[in-house]
Scaffold this motif. Structure first.
Motif, mmCIF file in Angstrom:
data_model
loop_
_atom_site.group_PDB
_atom_site.id
_atom_site.type_symbol
_atom_site.label_atom_id
_atom_site.label_comp_id
_atom_site.label_asym_id
_atom_site.label_seq_id
_atom_site.Cartn_x
_atom_site.Cartn_y
_atom_site.Cartn_z
ATOM 1 N N UNK A 143 24.340 61.752 22.234
ATOM 2 C CA UNK A 143 25.586 62.388 22.649
ATOM 3 C C UNK A 143 25.214 63.577 23.522
ATOM 4 N N UNK A 144 25.727 63.585 24.745
ATOM 5 C CA UNK A 144 25.425 64.657 25.693
ATOM 6 C C UNK A 144 26.713 65.430 25.965
ATOM 7 N N UNK A 145 26.665 66.734 25.755
ATOM 8 C CA UNK A 145 27.837 67.582 25.992
ATOM 9 C C UNK A 145 27.549 68.511 27.169
ATOM 10 N N UNK A 146 28.055 68.171 28.370
ATOM 11 C CA UNK A 146 27.758 69.011 29.540
ATOM 12 C C UNK A 146 28.341 70.413 29.433
ATOM 13 N N UNK A 147 29.448 70.561 28.701
ATOM 14 C CA UNK A 147 30.105 71.868 28.630
ATOM 15 C C UNK A 147 29.239 72.889 27.910
ATOM 16 N N UNK A 148 28.614 72.499 26.803
ATOM 17 C CA UNK A 148 27.756 73.439 26.068
ATOM 18 C C UNK A 148 26.271 73.159 26.324
ATOM 19 N N UNK A 149 25.984 72.202 27.211
ATOM 20 C CA UNK A 149 24.612 71.888 27.614
ATOM 21 C C UNK A 149 23.731 71.534 26.413
ATOM 22 N N UNK A 150 24.148 70.503 25.718
ATOM 23 C CA UNK A 150 23.464 70.084 24.492
ATOM 24 C C UNK A 150 23.347 68.572 24.461
ATOM 25 N N UNK A 151 22.156 68.086 24.081
ATOM 26 C CA UNK A 151 21.922 66.661 23.866
ATOM 27 C C UNK A 151 21.544 66.457 22.406
ATOM 28 N N UNK A 152 22.258 65.566 21.722
ATOM 29 C CA UNK A 152 21.984 65.253 20.320
ATOM 30 C C UNK A 152 21.444 63.827 20.212
ATOM 31 N N UNK A 153 20.461 63.644 19.354
ATOM 32 C CA UNK A 153 19.886 62.323 19.101
ATOM 33 C C UNK A 153 20.265 61.901 17.682
ATOM 34 N N UNK A 154 20.959 60.774 17.582
ATOM 35 C CA UNK A 154 21.378 60.232 16.293
ATOM 36 C C UNK A 154 20.641 58.926 16.036
ATOM 37 N N UNK A 155 20.104 58.789 14.831
ATOM 38 C CA UNK A 155 19.413 57.566 14.422
ATOM 39 C C UNK A 155 20.202 56.900 13.306
ATOM 40 N N UNK A 156 20.260 55.588 13.351
ATOM 41 C CA UNK A 156 20.982 54.855 12.310
ATOM 42 C C UNK A 156 20.109 54.703 11.073
ATOM 43 N N UNK A 157 20.643 55.151 9.950
ATOM 44 C CA UNK A 157 19.982 54.999 8.655
ATOM 45 C C UNK A 157 21.004 54.428 7.679
ATOM 46 N N UNK A 158 20.747 53.227 7.178
ATOM 47 C CA UNK A 158 21.645 52.575 6.223
ATOM 48 C C UNK A 158 23.075 52.528 6.764
ATOM 49 N N UNK A 159 23.172 52.130 8.036
ATOM 50 C CA UNK A 159 24.454 51.952 8.726
ATOM 51 C C UNK A 159 25.229 53.256 8.892
ATOM 52 N N UNK A 160 24.516 54.389 8.844
ATOM 53 C CA UNK A 160 25.158 55.679 9.079
ATOM 54 C C UNK A 160 24.379 56.454 10.125
ATOM 55 N N UNK A 161 25.090 57.239 10.971
ATOM 56 C CA UNK A 161 24.378 58.040 11.971
ATOM 57 C C UNK A 161 23.786 59.303 11.341
ATOM 58 N N UNK A 162 22.523 59.560 11.651
ATOM 59 C CA UNK A 162 21.827 60.740 11.133
ATOM 60 C C UNK A 162 21.295 61.535 12.322
ATOM 61 N N UNK A 163 21.668 62.809 12.409
ATOM 62 C CA UNK A 163 21.197 63.661 13.491
ATOM 63 C C UNK A 163 19.726 63.988 13.260
ATOM 64 N N UNK A 164 18.863 63.579 14.198
ATOM 65 C CA UNK A 164 17.427 63.754 14.000
ATOM 66 C C UNK A 164 16.790 64.696 15.020
ATOM 67 N N UNK A 165 17.489 65.004 16.104
ATOM 68 C CA UNK A 165 16.922 65.900 17.115
ATOM 69 C C UNK A 165 18.037 66.396 18.023
#
Length: 199
Positions: A143-165
């Motif tokens: 997920x990239x948010x240009x307004x706040x200049x942030x990139x989030x990396x989500x990994x799927x764990x047991x069919x759920x998104x987990x923020x990892x970086x």
């Protein structure tokens, strides 16, 4: 007697309606039977997508032979059961798909999806698309948010998104699932300089 319940439109009916939209509009089926129509993205959104795609360019099979190669698709229509999402970018490992996906809509599950958030889409991207990607088995979502200049990396764990970086501003991180450093500075549109006030 009350009015009859509205007819539940099929995936095929909604897809045909999407195909009839003018070029300046795009359509997705975020919930079964429901069409979301939006205008094309604004400049900050388009810039972040283009720069992310450029950063991943050398992962193509022509430049990166072997297990590290990916097909990267921009705004491809991808079917998830009775839903249709158009991720800003989607990646398919060449080890899973030796040929570039070439169907409409694509039914092959992506290994990675990227959504660039904008005021009109951010809520649905987080509330609907991110968890559905995970439930469907997409391994990674950015997920990239240009307004706040942030990139989030989500990994799927047991069919759920987990923020990892996450990474921001002008960092040059090495972000999964790709084995390369990505300079984030070009992703963002710099704010316009403030004009000095007259004396």
């Amino acid at each position: 007697m009350g009015d009859p319940a509205p007819k539940h439109r099929t995936f095929e009916e909604l897809l045909a309606e999407i195909d009839r939209l003018p070029e300046y509009l795009s359509g997705e089926i975020l919930e079964p039977g429901q069409l979301r129509v939006l205008p094309r993205p604004d400049a900050p959104h388009r810039r972040a997508v283009a720069q992310c795609e450029r950063a991943l360019y050398y992962l193509s099979p022509m430049d990166t032979p072997g297990d590290g190669a990916w097909w990267i698709e921009r705004e491809a229509a991808i079917r998830f059961g009775d839903r249709l999402f158009n991720p800003d970018l989607a990646g398919f490992r060449v080890t899973r798909s030796p040929e570039q996906p070439d169907e409409y809509p694509i039914t092959l599950l992506p290994d990675w999806c990227c959504e660039v958030l904008s005021p009109s889409t951010a809520r649905d991207d987080r509330r609907i698309k991110l968890p559905h990607y995970a439930r469907s088995g997409v391994g990674w979502v950015w997920l990239i948010d240009p307004e706040i200049r942030l990139l989030e990396v989500w990994q799927t764990e047991r069919e759920r998104p987990l923020l990892v970086a996450s990474a921001a501003e002008d960092e040059t991180p090495r972000l999964p699932p790709f084995d390369l450093e990505i300079n984030l500075a070009p992703f963002w549109i710099l704010p316009k300089p403030v004009e000095p006030s007259s004396p």
